[in-house]
Design an enzyme around this catalytic site. Structure first.
Site, PDB file in Angstrom:
ATOM      1  N   CYS A   2       0.834  -1.209   0.000  1.00 32.12           N
ATOM      2  CA  CYS A   2       0.000   0.000   0.000  1.00 32.12           C
ATOM      3  C   CYS A   2       0.869   1.260   0.000  1.00 32.12           C
ATOM      4  O   CYS A   2       1.930   1.292   0.600  1.00 32.12           O
ATOM      5  CB  CYS A   2      -0.934   0.073   1.186  1.00 32.12           C
ATOM      6  SG  CYS A   2      -2.177  -1.197   1.194  1.00 32.12           S
ATOM      7  N   ARG A  29       6.502  -0.684  -3.884  1.00 32.86           N
ATOM      8  CA  ARG A  29       6.088  -1.158  -2.564  1.00 32.86           C
ATOM      9  C   ARG A  29       5.201  -2.404  -2.664  1.00 32.86           C
ATOM     10  O   ARG A  29       5.032  -3.121  -1.693  1.00 32.86           O
ATOM     11  CB  ARG A  29       5.330  -0.058  -1.819  1.00 32.86           C
ATOM     12  CG  ARG A  29       6.181   1.150  -1.486  1.00 32.86           C
ATOM     13  CD  ARG A  29       5.335   2.267  -0.922  1.00 32.86           C
ATOM     14  NE  ARG A  29       4.671   1.883   0.308  1.00 32.86           N
ATOM     15  CZ  ARG A  29       5.205   1.937   1.511  1.00 32.86           C
ATOM     16  NH1 ARG A  29       6.440   2.368   1.649  1.00 32.86           N
ATOM     17  NH2 ARG A  29       4.530   1.579   2.574  1.00 32.86           N
ATOM     18  N   TRP A  73      -2.626  -3.028  -1.612  1.00 30.05           N
ATOM     19  CA  TRP A  73      -2.205  -4.428  -1.554  1.00 30.05           C
ATOM     20  C   TRP A  73      -3.268  -5.113  -0.698  1.00 30.05           C
ATOM     21  O   TRP A  73      -3.364  -4.854   0.507  1.00 30.05           O
ATOM     22  CB  TRP A  73      -0.826  -4.518  -0.913  1.00 30.05           C
ATOM     23  CG  TRP A  73      -0.142  -5.835  -1.090  1.00 30.05           C
ATOM     24  CD1 TRP A  73       0.638  -6.213  -2.146  1.00 30.05           C
ATOM     25  CD2 TRP A  73      -0.140  -6.938  -0.177  1.00 30.05           C
ATOM     26  NE1 TRP A  73       1.102  -7.495  -1.949  1.00 30.05           N
ATOM     27  CE2 TRP A  73       0.645  -7.956  -0.753  1.00 30.05           C
ATOM     28  CE3 TRP A  73      -0.727  -7.180   1.058  1.00 30.05           C
ATOM     29  CZ2 TRP A  73       0.859  -9.181  -0.136  1.00 30.05           C
ATOM     30  CZ3 TRP A  73      -0.521  -8.404   1.677  1.00 30.05           C
ATOM     31  CH2 TRP A  73       0.277  -9.394   1.071  1.00 30.05           C
ATOM     32  N   ASN A  99      -3.167   2.901   4.839  1.00 26.78           N
ATOM     33  CA  ASN A  99      -2.134   1.862   4.764  1.00 26.78           C
ATOM     34  C   ASN A  99      -2.125   1.160   6.106  1.00 26.78           C
ATOM     35  O   ASN A  99      -1.875   1.805   7.117  1.00 26.78           O
ATOM     36  CB  ASN A  99      -0.732   2.470   4.559  1.00 26.78           C
ATOM     37  CG  ASN A  99      -0.543   3.035   3.182  1.00 26.78           C
ATOM     38  OD1 ASN A  99      -1.417   2.929   2.345  1.00 26.78           O
ATOM     39  ND2 ASN A  99       0.607   3.656   2.960  1.00 26.78           N
ATOM     40  N   GLY A 100      -2.375  -0.123   6.120  1.00 29.82           N
ATOM     41  CA  GLY A 100      -2.342  -0.848   7.394  1.00 29.82           C
ATOM     42  C   GLY A 100      -3.523  -1.780   7.512  1.00 29.82           C
ATOM     43  O   GLY A 100      -4.167  -2.126   6.524  1.00 29.82           O
ATOM     44  N   GLU A 473      20.214 -17.344   1.483  1.00 30.52           N
ATOM     45  CA  GLU A 473      19.885 -16.108   0.766  1.00 30.52           C
ATOM     46  C   GLU A 473      19.897 -16.333  -0.753  1.00 30.52           C
ATOM     47  O   GLU A 473      19.018 -15.844  -1.467  1.00 30.52           O
ATOM     48  CB  GLU A 473      20.859 -14.986   1.174  1.00 30.52           C
ATOM     49  CG  GLU A 473      20.808 -13.727   0.334  1.00 30.52           C
ATOM     50  CD  GLU A 473      19.432 -13.064   0.246  1.00 30.52           C
ATOM     51  OE1 GLU A 473      18.509 -13.458   0.965  1.00 30.52           O
ATOM     52  OE2 GLU A 473      19.288 -12.150  -0.587  1.00 30.52           O
ATOM     53  N   LYS A 477      16.683 -15.667  -3.264  1.00 28.04           N
ATOM     54  CA  LYS A 477      16.719 -14.788  -4.447  1.00 28.04           C
ATOM     55  C   LYS A 477      16.216 -15.543  -5.674  1.00 28.04           C
ATOM     56  O   LYS A 477      15.455 -15.008  -6.467  1.00 28.04           O
ATOM     57  CB  LYS A 477      18.143 -14.276  -4.729  1.00 28.04           C
ATOM     58  CG  LYS A 477      18.623 -13.157  -3.850  1.00 28.04           C
ATOM     59  CD  LYS A 477      17.956 -11.829  -4.073  1.00 28.04           C
ATOM     60  CE  LYS A 477      16.843 -11.530  -3.122  1.00 28.04           C
ATOM     61  NZ  LYS A 477      16.975 -11.359  -1.767  1.00 28.04           N
ATOM     62  N   GLU A 480      12.341 -15.964  -5.432  1.00 25.51           N
ATOM     63  CA  GLU A 480      11.548 -14.737  -5.511  1.00 25.51           C
ATOM     64  C   GLU A 480      11.379 -14.192  -6.922  1.00 25.51           C
ATOM     65  O   GLU A 480      10.320 -13.696  -7.273  1.00 25.51           O
ATOM     66  CB  GLU A 480      12.240 -13.623  -4.705  1.00 25.51           C
ATOM     67  CG  GLU A 480      12.063 -13.702  -3.231  1.00 25.51           C
ATOM     68  CD  GLU A 480      12.638 -12.481  -2.554  1.00 25.51           C
ATOM     69  OE1 GLU A 480      11.879 -11.754  -1.922  1.00 25.51           O
ATOM     70  OE2 GLU A 480      13.859 -12.232  -2.656  1.00 25.51           O
ATOM     71  N   HIS A 496      21.568 -36.283   5.318  1.00 21.95           N
ATOM     72  CA  HIS A 496      20.492 -36.527   6.293  1.00 21.95           C
ATOM     73  C   HIS A 496      19.113 -36.398   5.683  1.00 21.95           C
ATOM     74  O   HIS A 496      18.137 -36.228   6.402  1.00 21.95           O
ATOM     75  CB  HIS A 496      20.662 -35.593   7.494  1.00 21.95           C
ATOM     76  CG  HIS A 496      21.972 -35.800   8.188  1.00 21.95           C
ATOM     77  ND1 HIS A 496      22.197 -36.849   9.036  1.00 21.95           N
ATOM     78  CD2 HIS A 496      23.141 -35.117   8.087  1.00 21.95           C
ATOM     79  CE1 HIS A 496      23.450 -36.804   9.461  1.00 21.95           C
ATOM     80  NE2 HIS A 496      24.052 -35.754   8.895  1.00 21.95           N
ATOM     81  N   LYS A 594       7.438  -4.827  -1.287  1.00 19.21           N
ATOM     82  CA  LYS A 594       8.757  -4.411  -0.812  1.00 19.21           C
ATOM     83  C   LYS A 594       8.768  -4.260   0.698  1.00 19.21           C
ATOM     84  O   LYS A 594       9.718  -4.609   1.375  1.00 19.21           O
ATOM     85  CB  LYS A 594       9.119  -3.065  -1.486  1.00 19.21           C
ATOM     86  CG  LYS A 594      10.484  -2.521  -1.096  1.00 19.21           C
ATOM     87  CD  LYS A 594      11.575  -3.331  -1.731  1.00 19.21           C
ATOM     88  CE  LYS A 594      12.963  -2.901  -1.359  1.00 19.21           C
ATOM     89  NZ  LYS A 594      13.937  -3.983  -1.609  1.00 19.21           N
TER      90      LYS A 594
HETATM   91  C1  AGP Z   1      13.953  -9.748   0.140  1.00 22.99           C
HETATM   92  O1  AGP Z   1      14.362 -10.074  -1.138  1.00 22.99           O
HETATM   93  C2  AGP Z   1      12.566 -10.076   0.435  1.00 22.99           C
HETATM   94  N1  AGP Z   1      11.659  -9.459  -0.449  1.00 22.99           N
HETATM   95  C3  AGP Z   1      12.099 -10.111   1.885  1.00 22.99           C
HETATM   96  O2  AGP Z   1      12.497 -11.338   2.399  1.00 22.99           O
HETATM   97  C4  AGP Z   1      12.565  -8.990   2.831  1.00 22.99           C
HETATM   98  O3  AGP Z   1      13.941  -9.085   3.044  1.00 22.99           O
HETATM   99  C5  AGP Z   1      11.796  -9.075   4.159  1.00 22.99           C
HETATM  100  O4  AGP Z   1      10.427  -8.906   3.920  1.00 22.99           O
HETATM  101  C6  AGP Z   1      12.281  -8.083   5.183  1.00 22.99           C
HETATM  102  O5  AGP Z   1      12.108  -6.771   4.771  1.00 22.99           O
HETATM  103  P1  AGP Z   1      12.863  -5.588   5.493  1.00 22.99           P
HETATM  104  O6  AGP Z   1      14.319  -5.747   5.234  1.00 22.99           O
HETATM  105  O7  AGP Z   1      12.297  -4.343   4.877  1.00 22.99           O
HETATM  106  O8  AGP Z   1      12.528  -5.697   6.957  1.00 22.99           O
END
Ligand code: AGP
Length: 599
Positions: A2, A29, A73, A99-100, A473, A477, A480, A496, A594
């Site tokens: 949002c 966002r 959103w 927003n919220g 990580e 990536k 996502e 395991h 985001k």
């Molecule tokens: C990152 O690629 C992701 N979209 C997601 O995991 C993100 O890192 C997570 O939502 C935390 O966000 P922040 O760093 O704004 O707290």
């Protein structure tokens, strides 16, 4: 998640177009529908749509000097035009965007239904609209006042930031949680309300960050900030837009994500610039702590995992917590605890909620955030700005690297290295990364690999020790952006269970450093090869066991191993190239936002 963009112009009648352009800047966002309302002497004209506004090109709106826009959103109610914001009051005296999440929405909705309110949407937002209208009636007011807004806002539970435009052109906004910034143009002729500083570039020359619990009103060309609870005036001053906050251009790259990956070779040194005193103070606080928690969500949780790992290696009792799995740590937290919190946005609801209970238990909060004026910064005893510049792609890359470098710096200080030495080695890493990006052979290899992997269903990433967080990580990536099913594992975990999934041609990315874990990683690679798996190894040295080798430089300085970062860069690139090949939106992957400001 949002976004709000609102403007009040003195002379320009194209407020609708300005807000539409503003909404495009906060698209990153994450949203699934949008709306813009323009005010002129005939009243409000609303335009709402589902889907992306960037695909619509130029849009025209009725003339008017005031407009309020929103990107939604969906949380309460499906993705429909009716549920999109802004919402118009039934008495047509104001419009509102939120927003919220109104957590007590059901109870309030039932109250309103009992009072005869007829809902047009399924949203929790309309509950706020209904309550405001009801209060206007009760107080026999024709116009919405700050007093009414304040009293209704206090009835809401959950975190909510709202923006309101009234029929007479007065504008109000209240912040609780989700960010709210007010900007103004050079001659103060134009006022803007937005969900982030970056979107104000080109419109405003200075801004003020509204803090949680504050209300801002622009009535009769006067701007006022008050405390929502008490109504007390809050003194404020505008700050000039900094250059860093205004860089919102792809600069020739096909996506912001690709640009931000490449920027990792020049922004990491900014993490430590001008912060020696602050870093030393933090190192001292950590040294004196009984327990150190490291905290974050998603990508940030992997940075937290890595920092806790190196802290433990230094003998510091450190525990990493993923924000959404924090309950069991409550009993361990007290006034002798310290929590290091990572967040790009500083607005992640899951993370901030943990910070709140930790604070209540007396723990000291140290945060490394990339968004100025965020809620987390406000909650922190030691707030740090990562200073890596705006990250506009939904997937975090350079902000994550910033968090990793932040943690490595603190740990290296704790183990006795000089600040100047740490700074130098970070510059050196940037230099190495620049050279690596310029290596056409390696870059071509990554592109070709992306092509060969694009139709794969599954992919695994293995790393051990220092590189375990890097494997998690890397896998995130890949998931996502390119929507491939990727999982990160410890190299040690293979036998395991995971090995059952390896069959002919299964791609496995293996992260190998020249350290004590290498021998075990080589064993894992042999075992994968023996079952027909396709091993792609990211390492500084080749080995006959590797089916494919992606050469990366390996930089070490005492306890600092930059392999943790370097081993991730190929996956960042692979996922971008695979997504491009599949025709996916690299910067705005499906279903993701985001800034995850709701739980
Ligand atoms: C990152 O690629 C992701 N979209 C997601 O995991 C993100 O890192 C997570 O939502 C935390 O966000 P922040 O760093 O704004 O707290």
């Amino acid at each position: 998640m949002c976004g709000i963009y609102m403007t009040i112009q003195q002379t320009d009648v194209h407020a609708g177009e300005k807000v539409f352009a503003g909404l495009k800047k906060i698209e990153y966002r994450g949203y699934d529908s949008w709306g813009v309302v323009v005010l002129n002497k005939f009243g409000f004209t609303l335009k709402k749509r589902t889907g992306k506004l960037s695909k619509l090109g130029q849009m025209h709106f009725v003339e008017g000097k005031c407009a309020l826009g929103h990107t939604r959103w969906a949380t309460h109610g499906g993705v429909t035009k009716e549920n999109a914001h802004p919402h118009l009051a039934k008495n047509k005296s104001f419009v509102l965007a939120q927003n919220g999440v109104v957590e007590n929405f059901q109870e309030l909705r039932e109250q309103l239904l009992d009072w005869g309110y007829d809902f047009d949407s399924e949203t929790d937002t309309e509950v706020i609209v209904g309550l405001l209208e009801f209060e206007m009636e009760q107080q026999k007011e024709q116009k919405l006042t700050s007093k009414i807004i304040r009293s209704v806002f206090r009835k809401l539970t959950g975190r909510n930031t709202i923006a309101i435009l009234t029929q007479s052109g007065d504008s109000f906004a209240v912040r609780d949680g989700s960010p709210l910034i007010v900007g103004r143009s050079k001659d103060s002729a134009e006022i803007y309300f937005s969900s982030d500083v970056v979107s104000l570039s080109g419109d405003a020359v200075e801004y003020v960050v509204i803090q949680s619990g504050q209300m801002v009103e622009y009535v009769g060309k006067k701007l006022k900030i008050t405390e929502v609870k008490s109504g007390k005036l809050v003194p404020f001053s505008f700050v000039p837009m900094s250059l860093d906050a205004t860089v919102v251009d792809k600069e020739g790259y096909s996506s912001f994500m690709l640009k931000e990956i490449y920027e990792q070779a020049k922004v990491l040194s900014k993490v430590v610039v001008g912060k020696e005193k602050e870093f030393k103070a933090v190192a001292k606080t950590i040294k004196n702590a009984k327990t150190v928690f490291t905290l974050g969500a998603g990508t940030a949780s992997y940075a937290a995992g890595h920092t806790a790992y190196i802290l433990r290696k230094l003998g510091v009792p450190a525990v990493a917590i993923a924000s959404y799995e924090s309950d069991s740590f409550k009993q361990l937290c007290d006034e002798k605890s310290v929590c290091i919190v990572y967040s790009q946005s500083g607005e992640t609801a899951d993370t901030n909620e943990v910070v709140e209970w930790m604070k209540a238990k007396g723990a000291k909060i140290i945060s490394a955030v990339n968004m100025p004026g965020s809620t987390l910064t406000q909650l922190s005893d030691f707030p740090f700005m990562l200073q890596v510049g705006p990250e506009l792609a939904v997937a975090s890359t350079k902000a994550f690297f910033g968090q990793m470098v932040w943690g490595m710096t603190v740990c290296e200080l704790l183990s006795g290295s000089k600040f100047v030495e740490i700074k130098e080695i970070i510059y050196k890493f940037e230099q190495q990364l620049r050279v690596w990006f310029a290596d056409i052979l390696v870059q071509d290899k990554i592109r070709k690999l992306a092509e060969s992997l694009v139709h794969k269903q599954h992919l695994f990433v293995l790393g051990r020790g220092d590189l375990y967080s890097s494997s998690l990580e890397s896998a995130l990536k890949l998931k996502e952006i390119s929507y491939i099913h990727a999982e990160g594992f410890s190299g040690g975990e293979l036998k395991h269970g995971v090995i059952a999934l390896i069959e002919q041609g299964t791609p496995v990315l293996c992260l190998v450093a020249e350290d004590e874990n290498k021998a075990n990683m080589l064993n894992a690679i042999s075992e994968i090869n023996a079952r027909g798996g396709f091993t792609i190894v990211i390492a500084s040295k080749d080995n006959e066991l590797y089916k494919e080798w992606i050469e990366v430089p390996e930089l070490k300085f005492r306890g600092m191993s930059f392999m943790t970062l370097m081993s991730i860069v190929p996956s960042q690139l692979l996922t971008c190239y695979m997504a491009m090949k599949k025709g996916c939106d690299v910067d705005k992957p499906r279903n993701l936002a985001k800034s995850v400001t709701v739980k």
